[in-house]
Write a protein that holds these residues in place. Structure first.
Motif, PDB file in Angstrom:
ATOM      1  N   HIS A  71      61.256  45.624 -69.121  1.00 48.40           N
ATOM      2  CA  HIS A  71      61.799  44.279 -69.194  1.00 48.40           C
ATOM      3  C   HIS A  71      62.483  44.372 -71.054  1.00 48.40           C
ATOM      4  CE1 HIS A  71      58.970  42.771 -66.893  1.00 48.40           C
ATOM      5  NE2 HIS A  71      57.900  43.465 -67.186  1.00 48.40           N
ATOM      6  N   ASN A 163      61.121  36.638 -65.302  1.00 51.82           N
ATOM      7  CA  ASN A 163      61.050  37.378 -66.160  1.00 51.82           C
ATOM      8  C   ASN A 163      61.747  38.859 -66.308  1.00 51.82           C
ATOM      9  OD1 ASN A 163      58.392  35.533 -66.177  1.00 51.82           O
ATOM     10  ND2 ASN A 163      57.018  36.893 -63.982  1.00 51.82           N
ATOM     11  N   THR A 165      62.311  39.280 -68.636  1.00 49.97           N
ATOM     12  CA  THR A 165      61.709  39.691 -70.811  1.00 49.97           C
ATOM     13  C   THR A 165      60.489  39.728 -71.255  1.00 49.97           C
ATOM     14  OG1 THR A 165      61.633  37.097 -71.439  1.00 49.97           O
ATOM     15  CG2 THR A 165      63.723  38.036 -71.415  1.00 49.97           C
ATOM     16  N   TYR A 166      60.914  39.504 -71.900  1.00 46.77           N
ATOM     17  CA  TYR A 166      59.423  40.354 -72.861  1.00 46.77           C
ATOM     18  C   TYR A 166      59.611  39.772 -74.388  1.00 46.77           C
ATOM     19  CZ  TYR A 166      53.933  41.813 -73.817  1.00 46.77           C
ATOM     20  OH  TYR A 166      53.119  41.579 -74.009  1.00 46.77           O
ATOM     21  N   HIS A 168      57.894  37.227 -71.205  1.00 48.12           N
ATOM     22  CA  HIS A 168      57.793  36.218 -70.421  1.00 48.12           C
ATOM     23  C   HIS A 168      58.863  35.011 -70.668  1.00 48.12           C
ATOM     24  CE1 HIS A 168      56.755  39.946 -67.925  1.00 48.12           C
ATOM     25  NE2 HIS A 168      56.488  39.105 -67.923  1.00 48.12           N
ATOM     26  N   ARG A 170      61.420  31.589 -68.727  1.00 46.43           N
ATOM     27  CA  ARG A 170      61.350  30.294 -68.434  1.00 46.43           C
ATOM     28  C   ARG A 170      62.783  29.896 -68.333  1.00 46.43           C
ATOM     29  NH1 ARG A 170      58.242  29.361 -63.602  1.00 46.43           N
ATOM     30  NH2 ARG A 170      59.840  27.646 -62.882  1.00 46.43           N
TER      31      ARG A 170
END
Length: 665
Positions: A71, A163, A165-166, A168, A170
């Protein structure tokens, strides 16, 4: 990314109401700066790897090794705040190893050397180590034990997927700056107001979301036609479905483009005329370096039928209205505009380039007349007036009322949001910095060795052009055709590019005396189509090749053995990429995905495939994995030494493909 002004951002309605004020005062600011500094002389070469003095952009990635996923880590603001402490606390004249700046995305960190590289050839010995030290500085702020790493990726393969990205986050299609189906607001760097303001104002000026459509790679199991059901992502009104094209990967936010990374070079010239000459001569090289550095074949988890980011990023910041596109009659807007504000240049700036300006240029005639009345020549006046057909798209209340004789913020507001292949950069007010040009198309590579090789290659080309007084000019329309060819899949091996046949500077006065039809024939006789290999490595009894020209230049210099070792290794990498002996990064990524046991030949890059790909990328970046398809067998300044005996032998090679007559006017 451009000018980072601090302050209170205005809404689009407020910005639009002040647009003419910004443009008029921006023109006056340029006039004052030009007349003050047009006769400035005797600056010397300084250069660096991007758009200030020098830069490399890193993407922060977090691996989840247990679940085999990767991520984008949204920790860039924290890292930059820590990295900037030394700069903020530094006393005047303190030499810093690096400077750090925020970039568009909250997973991007931009690092520049504390000072630019100089004119001495010995500077080539420190480029790679400088890049390595910057990467290490970022890495020290990450937790490697939990899978955090800084990678120099042009484009994260599954950007925009659920998801990605980290932590997560929306996407919010009904709210936020971009209103994207895929790109969450949290992925925009919110530590500086410029980025979300640009995102919001581009969408509002356009009157709808940006629409990015990139052709999908049609593998044997790819649906035909390839059409996504965008309602599952929240396209409740069908506006995204109507903007998406069949057999294309659809994206809808500035982050898909400005969230990419690249390698950009800035050069200081000795005066304004040399800067304009370099600007022109480097322009035909832009598509060649774009194809040669291709590194981004995957978007939103799909394999694309292109290898480069250029059209993605151009569409991601395209704020043109339907009127400016030509879809509606001009009523609210003044100009039909053929390109995004991020695209290739439309005109040459030097007198020798004027005859190759074969594209009709749209520019503001009122500003052009103001510039001409103030003593600015035709070519430069039309260039600036062309930039100023654009609106400001990010404006701060504290920067509205300025002194045009000492400030340049309004000029830079427009200048810095025309993101083109080349940028002509006046000296900042009251600064030791001179007239500069910026070379912007090159895609960033996985390793510091590769990035140093491309940077060295480009700066050596500037020295060759000036030392041998070479002429690479072709019609600007052909440069544009080359830009589109350069992005195609495997362009290095499959495409042929318009390039000048004879790079000696021969007089074309007789050509100027011909009729228009005869003049066009005369100009078109100066170039032909060549492969990247022919352009870079040369032809027998034909075009000498860029690398042989560089080697001739090096043979005319007194270069120490250590520096020569470094340069020859860099040139060998470029040569073998051009010949196809080594893969481009894009080709290597395609090869990895195509041979992955979980790839279903349906153009889809799954979480598991991406994890394995980026794990391999990390090992290559850190030197833990030998990758002969991509890198061959090179010794670098950071992981080994080249044989001095080999370097000495290379230094004395008689390059029979070039002669003094072929390289000097």
């Amino acid at each position: 990314m451009g000018l980072l002004t601090e302050g209170s951002p205005l809404s689009w309605a407020e910005t639009e109401s002040k647009a003419e004020h910004v443009r008029k005062h921006g023109i006056q600011q340029f006039i004052h700066l030009y007349n003050k500094l047009k006769d400035r002389q005797n600056d010397y070469l300084k250069w660096g790897d991007e758009h200030g003095l020098s830069n490399v952009e890193y993407s922060l990635v977090k691996f989840d090794h247990e679940n085999r996923t990767a991520h984008l880590l949204l920790e860039a603001p924290r890292c930059i705040e820590t990295l900037q402490i030394d700069e903020l606390n530094a006393k005047q004249d303190t030499k810093l190893e690096a400077l750090w700046r925020p970039e568009y995305a909250s997973y991007m960190v931009e690092g520049t050397p504390g000072e630019p590289y100089g004119a001495l050839t010995a500077c080539f010995n420190v480029v790679e180590s400088s890049m390595k030290s910057r990467r290490e500085a970022v890495s020290r702020l990450l937790d490697s034990e939990t899978g955090e790493i800084a990678l120099s990726l042009t484009a994260f393969p599954r950007i925009g997927c659920v998801n990605f990205t980290y932590p997560h986050c929306r996407a919010t299609p009904q709210s936020g700056p971009s209103r994207s189906l895929f790109f969450p607001t949290e992925a925009i760097n919110m530590s500086h107001p410029r980025f979300q303001t640009l995102t919001r104002n581009i969408r509002e000026r356009r009157g709808k979301k940006v629409a990015i459509n990139i052709p999908i790679f049609k593998d044997k199991n790819t649906p035909s036609p390839f059409v996504e059901d965008l309602s599952v992502y929240g396209d409740t009104d069908g506006s995204s479905a109507s903007a998406a094209k069949p057999d294309h990967i659809y994206m809808d936010a500035m982050g898909f483009g400005m969230g990419c990374s690249c390698l950009q070079m800035t050069f200081q010239a000795c005066n304004i005329n040399e800067a304009r000459f370099l600007y022109d001569q480097l322009t035909p090289l832009c598509p060649i370096l774009l194809a040669l550095s291709a590194a981004s074949p995957v978007y939103r988890g799909y394999l694309a039928d292109v290898d480069c980011r250029w059209n993605v990023i151009a569409s991601s910041v395209d704020d043109r209205t339907d009127e400016e596109y030509g879809l509606k009659p001009l009523k609210q807007n003044r100009f039909r505009i053929t390109k995004s504000r991020y695209d290739s240049i439309d005109s040459y700036l030097s007198p020798c380039g004027d005859r190759y300006n074969d594209v009709e240029l749209t520019y503001n005639i009122d500003y052009y007349n103001d510039l001409r009345s103030a003593g600015v020549d035709h070519l430069l006046a039309q260039h600036v007036a062309h930039l100023f057909i654009r609106d400001p798209i990010s404006l701060f209340s504290e920067k509205l009322n300025l002194n045009d004789e000492i400030d340049t913020d309004h000029f830079e507001n427009i200048q810095s949001t025309n993101w083109q292949t080349m940028r002509f950069k006046p000296p900042p007010p009251d600064s030791p910095i001179g007239w500069r040009v910026e070379f912007r198309p090159t895609e960033v590579q996985l390793t510091d060795f590769e990035n140093a090789a491309y940077a060295t290659f480009i700066v050596l080309l500037t020295r060759v052009i000036l030392s041998f007084n070479l002429n690479f000019l072709i019609p600007i329309s052909k440069v544009e055709e080359n830009m589109q060819k350069a992005q195609r899949r495997d362009a290095v091996k499959q495409e042929r590019f318009y390039f000048r046949k004879d790079v000696q500077f021969k007089s074309m006065r007789n050509c100027d005396l011909l009729s228009n039809e005869e003049k066009i024939k005369c100009i078109h006789s100066t170039y032909r189509e060549m492969s990247i290999n022919e352009i870079i490595n040369g032809q027998e009894n034909g075009f000498p090749g860029l690398i042989p020209l560089i080697r001739r230049y090096l043979n005319d210099l007194e270069v120490d053995v250590d520096t020569l070792c470094t340069i020859l290794q860099y040139l060998k990498l470029i040569s073998q990429r051009a010949s196809g002996e080594l893969m481009t990064t894009a080709g290597w990524i395609r090869d990895f995905i195509g041979n992955h046991p979980e790839y279903k030949h349906d153009s889809t890059v799954s979480d598991r495939v991406q994890y394995d790909l980026l794990t391999c990328c990390a090992k290559v970046t850190e030197g833990r994995l030998v990758c002969p398809k991509l890198l061959g067998k090179f010794a670098t300044k950071t992981n080994g030494e080249v044989s001095q005996a080999v370097a000495k032998a290379e230094h004395t090679i008689n390059n029979k493909s070039i002669t003094a007559d072929a390289t000097r006017p």
